[in-house]
Design a protein around this motif. Structure first.
Motif, PDB file in Angstrom:
ATOM      1  N   PHE A  96       0.798  -1.227   0.000  1.00 25.16           N
ATOM      2  CA  PHE A  96       0.000   0.000   0.000  1.00 25.16           C
ATOM      3  C   PHE A  96       0.832   1.280   0.000  1.00 25.16           C
ATOM      4  O   PHE A  96       0.282   2.373  -0.102  1.00 25.16           O
ATOM      5  N   GLY A  97       2.138   1.139   0.184  1.00 23.53           N
ATOM      6  CA  GLY A  97       2.978   2.324   0.305  1.00 23.53           C
ATOM      7  C   GLY A  97       2.797   3.040   1.637  1.00 23.53           C
ATOM      8  O   GLY A  97       3.097   4.234   1.751  1.00 23.53           O
ATOM      9  N   THR A  98       2.320   2.325   2.653  1.00 24.66           N
ATOM     10  CA  THR A  98       2.078   2.920   3.967  1.00 24.66           C
ATOM     11  C   THR A  98       3.392   3.354   4.607  1.00 24.66           C
ATOM     12  O   THR A  98       4.325   2.548   4.702  1.00 24.66           O
ATOM     13  N   PRO A  99       3.510   4.582   5.087  1.00 21.52           N
ATOM     14  CA  PRO A  99       4.716   4.986   5.812  1.00 21.52           C
ATOM     15  C   PRO A  99       4.865   4.192   7.109  1.00 21.52           C
ATOM     16  O   PRO A  99       3.894   4.010   7.850  1.00 21.52           O
ATOM     17  N   ILE A 100       6.067   3.721   7.369  1.00 21.32           N
ATOM     18  CA  ILE A 100       6.385   2.998   8.591  1.00 21.32           C
ATOM     19  C   ILE A 100       7.313   3.887   9.406  1.00 21.32           C
ATOM     20  O   ILE A 100       8.395   4.256   8.931  1.00 21.32           O
ATOM     21  N   LEU A 101       6.903   4.239  10.615  1.00 26.28           N
ATOM     22  CA  LEU A 101       7.649   5.196  11.423  1.00 26.28           C
ATOM     23  C   LEU A 101       8.001   4.600  12.781  1.00 26.28           C
ATOM     24  O   LEU A 101       7.209   3.871  13.381  1.00 26.28           O
ATOM     25  N   CYS A 102       9.197   4.923  13.260  1.00 21.26           N
ATOM     26  CA  CYS A 102       9.646   4.480  14.570  1.00 21.26           C
ATOM     27  C   CYS A 102      10.597   5.527  15.134  1.00 21.26           C
ATOM     28  O   CYS A 102      10.935   6.505  14.448  1.00 21.26           O
ATOM     29  N   SER A 103      11.069   5.319  16.340  1.00 25.14           N
ATOM     30  CA  SER A 103      12.000   6.273  16.927  1.00 25.14           C
ATOM     31  C   SER A 103      13.332   6.221  16.174  1.00 25.14           C
ATOM     32  O   SER A 103      13.712   5.175  15.629  1.00 25.14           O
ATOM     33  N   PRO A 104      14.072   7.332  16.132  1.00 18.37           N
ATOM     34  CA  PRO A 104      15.393   7.317  15.470  1.00 18.37           C
ATOM     35  C   PRO A 104      16.317   6.256  16.052  1.00 18.37           C
ATOM     36  O   PRO A 104      17.085   5.628  15.316  1.00 18.37           O
ATOM     37  N   GLU A 105      16.217   6.044  17.370  1.00 18.50           N
ATOM     38  CA  GLU A 105      17.096   5.078  18.037  1.00 18.50           C
ATOM     39  C   GLU A 105      16.750   3.634  17.675  1.00 18.50           C
ATOM     40  O   GLU A 105      17.564   2.734  17.886  1.00 18.50           O
ATOM     41  N   GLU A 106      15.537   3.409  17.147  1.00 17.45           N
ATOM     42  CA  GLU A 106      15.087   2.050  16.816  1.00 17.45           C
ATOM     43  C   GLU A 106      15.140   1.768  15.333  1.00 17.45           C
ATOM     44  O   GLU A 106      14.889   0.638  14.887  1.00 17.45           O
ATOM     45  N   LEU A 107      15.505   2.746  14.529  1.00 18.47           N
ATOM     46  CA  LEU A 107      15.385   2.610  13.078  1.00 18.47           C
ATOM     47  C   LEU A 107      16.211   1.447  12.535  1.00 18.47           C
ATOM     48  O   LEU A 107      15.712   0.662  11.711  1.00 18.47           O
ATOM     49  N   ALA A 108      17.448   1.307  12.949  1.00 19.97           N
ATOM     50  CA  ALA A 108      18.286   0.225  12.428  1.00 19.97           C
ATOM     51  C   ALA A 108      17.706  -1.142  12.779  1.00 19.97           C
ATOM     52  O   ALA A 108      17.822  -2.100  12.004  1.00 19.97           O
ATOM     53  N   HIS A 109      17.065  -1.234  13.948  1.00 17.60           N
ATOM     54  CA  HIS A 109      16.428  -2.481  14.361  1.00 17.60           C
ATOM     55  C   HIS A 109      15.232  -2.796  13.461  1.00 17.60           C
ATOM     56  O   HIS A 109      15.088  -3.910  12.941  1.00 17.60           O
ATOM     57  N   VAL A 110      14.359  -1.811  13.259  1.00 16.95           N
ATOM     58  CA  VAL A 110      13.156  -2.024  12.449  1.00 16.95           C
ATOM     59  C   VAL A 110      13.528  -2.315  10.995  1.00 16.95           C
ATOM     60  O   VAL A 110      12.887  -3.141  10.330  1.00 16.95           O
ATOM     61  N   GLN A 111      14.566  -1.675  10.494  1.00 19.64           N
ATOM     62  CA  GLN A 111      15.000  -1.896   9.108  1.00 19.64           C
ATOM     63  C   GLN A 111      15.739  -3.218   8.925  1.00 19.64           C
ATOM     64  O   GLN A 111      15.987  -3.636   7.793  1.00 19.64           O
ATOM     65  N   GLY A 112      16.090  -3.889  10.017  1.00 17.33           N
ATOM     66  CA  GLY A 112      16.755  -5.180   9.922  1.00 17.33           C
ATOM     67  C   GLY A 112      18.265  -5.130   9.944  1.00 17.33           C
ATOM     68  O   GLY A 112      18.921  -6.163   9.749  1.00 17.33           O
ATOM     69  N   HIS A 113      18.852  -3.974  10.223  1.00 13.19           N
ATOM     70  CA  HIS A 113      20.308  -3.855  10.254  1.00 13.19           C
ATOM     71  C   HIS A 113      20.892  -4.258  11.595  1.00 13.19           C
ATOM     72  O   HIS A 113      22.089  -4.542  11.696  1.00 13.19           O
ATOM     73  N   GLU A 114      20.083  -4.236  12.637  1.00 11.40           N
ATOM     74  CA  GLU A 114      20.488  -4.671  13.968  1.00 11.40           C
ATOM     75  C   GLU A 114      19.452  -5.658  14.485  1.00 11.40           C
ATOM     76  O   GLU A 114      18.333  -5.716  13.966  1.00 11.40           O
ATOM     77  N   LYS A 115      19.834  -6.412  15.512  1.00 14.97           N
ATOM     78  CA  LYS A 115      18.898  -7.362  16.103  1.00 14.97           C
ATOM     79  C   LYS A 115      18.953  -7.254  17.623  1.00 14.97           C
ATOM     80  O   LYS A 115      20.017  -7.390  18.219  1.00 14.97           O
TER      81      LYS A 115
END
Length: 259
Positions: A96-115
């Motif tokens: 749907f192209g829905t924007p996905i938003l999170c805190s700046p400190e959590e971005l790498a986690h949500v994007q899959g770069h950190e676990k």
């Protein structure tokens, strides 16, 4: 874009039983093992968290139950990057192209770069306990081991949040994960606590204000003290990431949490 996605079963789950409206325009959805929230006003609606990957059909049914179309979501706000909260983020973004938003400190986690997820080894050493084994089996069936990261997620700003339905405010409550956040709706007196404060969990033997088991926290020694970030927040309806909604002052819930 289509207005709906394929459903995946869950015949026993019924929105008439699992969806409540504890405050006008706030739809609290109790999933099989984690919750999500629909916030609606005259400008549209947002989702807060989105269950496990295998909860697709339930998320869609809950949105439709609220009289809304999934394709019209203005954003999905992610309290933190654990798979039982990010479940539909990649799917909504891609479809749907829905924007996905999170805190700046959590971005790498949500994007899959950190676990910052509980490890399989940590679970296996406790798997002899029936509650842990039951939770682990559900998590695997719900797609926890093959979730797609929300690679298109972006960091929210206070200004971006204010323009969304309900005018949400983010409160960083690091400890559960580095960028874990609660979402506060000042005018409504509602707070979505995510996993900062929960009211139940498959591993827990009781219902009421509580912390998750320490194995779920990236910083178990600081997760409880981090809840002081919520001190002074004037909310009387608590919508947690696990367990039932709670109608009580947040200050009282925090006091009970800390013993």
């Amino acid at each position: 874009m289509p207005d709906h996605l394929p459903h995946n079963g869950h015949a026993a789950w019924q929105p008439s039983l699992q969806v409540s409206e504890p405050a006008p325009g706030f739809f609290f959805v109790e999933g099989p093992a984690s919750n999500w929230i629909i916030v609606r006003d005259g400008s549209g609606f947002i989702l807060i968290d989105s269950g496990y990957p295998g909860d697709t059909d339930l998320v869609l049914k809950s949105i439709e139950h609220a009289g809304l179309k999934p394709a019209n979501a203005r954003a999905i706000l992610i309290t933190h990057g654990h798979v039982d909260h990010t479940g539909q983020a990649a799917l909504f973004s891609r479809t749907f192209g829905t924007p996905i938003l999170c805190s700046p400190e959590e971005l790498a986690h949500v994007q899959g770069h950190e676990k910052h997820q509980v490890g399989l080894g940590e679970v296996m050493v406790r798997a002899w306990r029936p509650r842990v084994l039951c939770w682990m089996r559900h998590a695997i069936r719900a797609g926890a081991l093959n979730a797609d990261p929300a690679t298109e997620a972006r960091a929210w700003t206070a200004e971006r949040l204010r323009d969304l339905p309900g005018a949400p405010e983010a409160i960083l409550v690091a400890g559960h994960t580095p960028g874990n956040a609660s979402i506060y709706f000042r005018d409504a007196g509602v707070i979505a606590t995510g996993d900062s404060l929960v009211t139940g969990h498959p591993l827990s033997g009781h219902v009421g204000p509580q912390m998750l088991h320490p194995m779920y926290h990236s910083e178990p020694d600081t997760a409880l003290s981090a809840t002081h970030a919520l001190d002074g927040v004037e909310a009387s309806i608590i919508l947690p990431g696990h367990g039932p909604a709670l109608a009580m002052p947040l200050a009282a819930a925090l006091a009970a949490l800390r013993g």
